[in-house]
Design an enzyme around this catalytic site. Structure first.
Site, PDB file in Angstrom:
ATOM      1  N   ASN A  76       1.362  -9.929   1.598  1.00  0.00           N
ATOM      2  CA  ASN A  76       0.106 -10.639   1.325  1.00  0.00           C
ATOM      3  C   ASN A  76       0.096 -11.262  -0.070  1.00  0.00           C
ATOM      4  OD1 ASN A  76      -0.127  -8.373  -0.271  1.00  0.00           O
ATOM      5  ND2 ASN A  76      -2.160  -7.777   0.458  1.00  0.00           N
ATOM      6  N   HIS A 129       1.029  -9.670  -2.939  1.00  0.00           N
ATOM      7  CA  HIS A 129       0.748  -8.771  -4.055  1.00  0.00           C
ATOM      8  C   HIS A 129       2.002  -8.495  -4.866  1.00  0.00           C
ATOM      9  CE1 HIS A 129       1.875  -5.258  -1.324  1.00  0.00           C
ATOM     10  NE2 HIS A 129       2.523  -4.953  -2.437  1.00  0.00           N
ATOM     11  N   ASP A 148       3.948   1.540 -10.604  1.00  0.00           N
ATOM     12  CA  ASP A 148       2.833   2.203  -9.932  1.00  0.00           C
ATOM     13  C   ASP A 148       3.196   3.578  -9.404  1.00  0.00           C
ATOM     14  OD1 ASP A 148       4.459   1.090  -7.818  1.00  0.00           O
ATOM     15  OD2 ASP A 148       3.183  -0.679  -7.871  1.00  0.00           O
ATOM     16  N   GLU A 201      -3.533  -6.252  -5.432  1.00  0.00           N
ATOM     17  CA  GLU A 201      -3.850  -6.912  -4.172  1.00  0.00           C
ATOM     18  C   GLU A 201      -4.585  -8.233  -4.416  1.00  0.00           C
ATOM     19  OE1 GLU A 201      -2.612  -5.824  -1.534  1.00  0.00           O
ATOM     20  OE2 GLU A 201      -2.479  -3.642  -1.545  1.00  0.00           O
TER      21      GLU A 201
END
Length: 241
Positions: free
Chosen positions: A135, A137, A67, A142
């Protein structure tokens, strides 16, 4: 999913380097899928140490990154292109033309995503390195990201912005959007190596490795990969124990 337990971050980094070097030495023209963030820094430092001590060759290695922040040029010190150059590529003598990452300054988001998808289709990764978000990811995929997703632009969750704020002068400076490799291409890698360190990752590790496979926890899809290895330190493995 194979799980390797490490006492602490130092041992985790050592074990991760062993896994990566096994691929690099057995496949001199390997395609490495690479990650950013603080978790792989110990691994990258050990790869550089090995290169200096043993002359491990990277002349034919090619890389693709997960990314890049949207709106940051490759020259920006907080861009992931900059991160990779200064924390790995320069230390290994990997030339820019051997590396690939999304263009954070691309004006046409759809065009850039299509370009990167085509590149990934043409460059199957021999091993894909991942970190794990608090979380659940992976990359910047996400919760609720479809498992069949390709490269896309994502609005970062508040928990992700908070996690990444330690790398910026303030949380306000963290970009709110990023280009990210989709889950579909992550799962296409021949091998996956995911690292998790610290107590704040314990819940995500448990859900990823032992919970149901659900888009609510993107990393849980790794349970379905035929060759996935998790290296986890004691703090992050607390709930597994």
């Amino acid at each position: 999913m194979k799980i390797i337990f490490a006492k602490d971050y130092e041992e985790l980094s050592k074990k991760a380097a062993e896994e990566m070097l096994a691929v690099i030495r057995s496949t001199p023209d390997a395609v490495l899928g690479l990650a950013t963030g603080t978790t792989p820094l110990g691994l990258y430092a050990r790869l550089i140490e090995d290169h200096k001590a043993n002359g491990t060759n990277y002349d034919r290695i090619r890389t693709v990154n997960l990314d890049e922040y949207k709106g940051l040029p490759a020259s920006h010190e907080q861009s992931y292109a900059y991160f990779m150059r200064h924390n790995l590529f320069e230390g290994l003598g990997i030339a820019p033309e051997q590396t690939n990452i999304e263009n954070g300054m691309a004006k046409d988001e759809a065009e850039e995503c299509a370009r990167y998808d085509a590149l990934l289709d043409a460059m199957p990764r021999d091993i894909q390195l991942l970190g794990l978000g608090s979380n659940g990811h992976i990359a910047f995929n996400e919760p609720k990201t479809p498992f069949g997703s390709g490269t896309h632009v994502v609005s970062l969750a508040e928990s992700t912005i908070k996690d990444n704020a330690r790398l910026f002068a303030s949380q306000d400076e963290v970009p709110r959007k990023a280009f990210t490799m989709g889950i579909r291409h992550i799962m296409q890698a021949k091998r996956i190596l995911i690292l998790a360190s610290g107590a704040n990752k314990a819940e995500a590790v448990f859900k990823m490795a032992k919970g149901p496979v659900t888009e609510d926890v993107p990393a849980s899809v790794l349970q379905l990969h035929p060759d996935c290895t998790l290296i986890v330190d004691e703090a992050a493995a607390a709930r597994l124990a």
